[in-house]
Design an enzyme around this catalytic site. Structure first.
Site, PDB file in Angstrom:
ATOM      1  N   GLU A 244      43.478  51.466  39.100  1.00 33.95           N
ATOM      2  CA  GLU A 244      43.298  51.298  40.569  1.00 33.95           C
ATOM      3  C   GLU A 244      42.078  50.708  40.727  1.00 33.95           C
ATOM      4  O   GLU A 244      41.041  51.467  40.662  1.00 33.95           O
ATOM      5  CB  GLU A 244      43.627  52.611  41.056  1.00 33.95           C
ATOM      6  CG  GLU A 244      44.051  52.918  42.435  1.00 33.95           C
ATOM      7  CD  GLU A 244      42.975  53.194  43.340  1.00 33.95           C
ATOM      8  OE1 GLU A 244      42.402  52.207  43.907  1.00 33.95           O
ATOM      9  OE2 GLU A 244      42.746  54.329  43.640  1.00 33.95           O
ATOM     10  N   CYS A 278      38.973  53.546  48.487  1.00 36.55           N
ATOM     11  CA  CYS A 278      39.689  52.085  48.033  1.00 36.55           C
ATOM     12  C   CYS A 278      40.560  51.682  49.115  1.00 36.55           C
ATOM     13  O   CYS A 278      40.724  50.317  49.227  1.00 36.55           O
ATOM     14  CB  CYS A 278      40.260  52.310  46.588  1.00 36.55           C
ATOM     15  SG  CYS A 278      39.082  52.361  45.482  1.00 36.55           S
TER      16      CYS A 278
END
Length: 470
Positions: A244, A278
């Site tokens: 990720e 993020c």
């Protein structure tokens, strides 16, 4: 069993002079000393995890789920103490979608990993012929975590791995090791020895995890550049990967949207965790007809949201976690200013709160090709970009090497869904941004990584599929 934060911290911290000092993100005073583990420590931990794994797997799903449920209860019992430690080390305030929220998410994701069923799947059946897919443990999982959501993202890595019968070796970020050590201390009250180990080391240890020949799976959350190095380093072992990586999430507000109705959701989609997320919204495309209205609404909210030390119950925005990230944010804003962008509010440090505080910043009259738009700022700054044609806005949103998340904002759900289907991202939210659910798969595309976490997909990602056919 409950305890105090001081007791948890004392149980995990190295003696002064015997570890690395970890500062309070807001005040920069030392709050504890992290153990300094080495590659040799990592190697021993992996050997021990390998030895412990068969017995852990043999307990079966039901028993492992009971243990995870007990861990979730213990996290709830110690939630306030963990949140205070997290707030000090990471910087996020206790209130808002911050420290208390993160600790609550640790409990929720642990429970979901325990409760999510994963039955054998019948994929073919005809007469006497039948094929089933079963999911077995992989073995030993190496997990490398970030500093922005250190506890929550570590739980995303370890809870499903443990549920599926794997053992786990975790390396936290050098910036936030105490939070992860405290989390693991709660987990390890309930786990057999060597099932979960935290190795608090430097980047050399992280590199050793990526290249280690005796890991069956590597899970990493962090930058795209580091993710690429992990792919290269893991080639010889062929360890499975879940990555990720970074995101430069776009939001598109369609014309005719009720700005007042979406303003607060929009603000927190951008500035959750002071923008250090993020999957936060990092570049916002707004139609000419509502551009000024949106800019003004965001600026008013930015000016009104309390910024300061996270232990103050009034505050909901905190500092940048570290000097490196502070410098990135300051550089990107200054570059935008020099290129003629309009700083609507913020645009400068807030030293009265502490050395790493930066004012919540809205930047207007900016376009693609500016570093603040093209790069991931990962801080309390949003560039707001004009568009006049929806197709052009979609094209510009997709004109990025990254594709973690995106969002479409509209009063018309059908129009929003049509645009959402054309946006290239692992998740596209409508009238919200960054909202995650432990049952709903989450992961990126393009340079934002690959592999999915959460729910059934997350359990399968840390398991070895086995087909049994007759």
């Amino acid at each position: 069993m409950t305890t105090t934060t001081t007791t948890i911290l004392e149980s995990i911290t190295a003696p002064e002079g015997g570890g690395r000092p970890i500062p309070d993100a807001a005040t920069r005073e030392v709050i504890g000393h992290a153990p300094v583990h080495t590659v040799d420590d990592l190697n021993r931990a992996i050997v021990n995890a390998r030895s412990a794994q068969p017995a852990w797997a043999a307990l079966g799903h039901a028993e492992r789920s009971l243990i995870l449920t007990a861990i979730a209860d213990d996290l709830d019992a110690n939630a306030e103490e963990l949140a205070v430690l997290l707030s000090r080390e990471q910087g996020k305030p206790l209130n808002g979608p911050n420290a208390r929220f993160e600790v609550g998410a640790c409990s929720a994701w642990t429970r979901t990993a325990a409760d999510t069923p994963l039955e054998p799947e019948v994929v073919f059946e005809a007469g006497d012929s039948r094929a089933e897919v079963h999911y077995d443990p992989l073995g030993v999982v190496g997990a490398i975590g970030p500093w922005n959501w250190p506890m929550m993202i570590t739980v995303w890595q370890i809870a499903p791995s443990l549920r599926m019968g794997n053992t786990v070796v975790v390396k936290p970020s050098e910036y936030t090791p105490l939070s992860v050590l405290a989390l693991a201390a709660i987990y390890n009250r309930h786990l057999p020895e060597d099932v979960l180990t935290v190795i608090s080391g430097d980047r050399e240890v992280g590199a050793a995890i990526a290249a280690h020949p005796d890991l069956d799976k590597i899970m990493f959350t962090g930058s795209t550049a580091t993710g690429r190095r992990i792919v290269e380093a893991s080639a010889n072992s062929l360890a499975r990967l879940t990555l990720e990586l970074g995101g430069n999430d776009a939001g598109i507000i369609l014309p005719g949207t009720d700005v007042a109705a979406i303003a607060e959701n929009l603000f927190w989609g951008i500035f959750i965790n002071t923008g250090q997320t993020c999957a936060a919204l990092k570049r916002l495309y707004v139609h000419d007809s509502q551009y000024d209205e949106v800019v003004d609404a965001l600026a008013k909210l930015a000016d009104a949201m309390p910024l300061g030390n996270g232990l103050d119950e009034a505050n909901v925005l905190g500092p940048l976690q570290n000097e490196k990230q502070f410098d990135i944010v300051a550089r990107l804003v200054e570059d935008a200013r020099e290129r003629g962008a309009r700083i609507v509010t913020g645009g400068e440090p807030a030293p009265e709160h502490g050395p790493l505080f930066y004012r919540t910043t809205v930047v207007a009259d900016i376009d693609d090709g500016t570093a603040l738009v093209d790069e991931e700022q990962f801080g309390p700054v949003i560039p707001v970009i004009r568009y006049s044609d929806v197709d052009d806005a979609v094209r510009r949103a997709n004109d990025s090497t990254q594709g973690l998340g995106a969002s479409v904002w509209s009063d018309d759900p059908d129009a929003a869904s049509e645009v959402a289907r054309r946006v290239q991202a692992g998740t596209v939210w409508i009238n919200q941004h960054g909202a995650i659910n432990p049952h709903v798969p989450f992961g990126g595309i393009k340079a934002s990584g690959y592999g999915q976490e959460f729910g059934v997909a997350g359990l399968k990602a840390v398991a070895a599929p086995k087909v049994i056919q007759r």
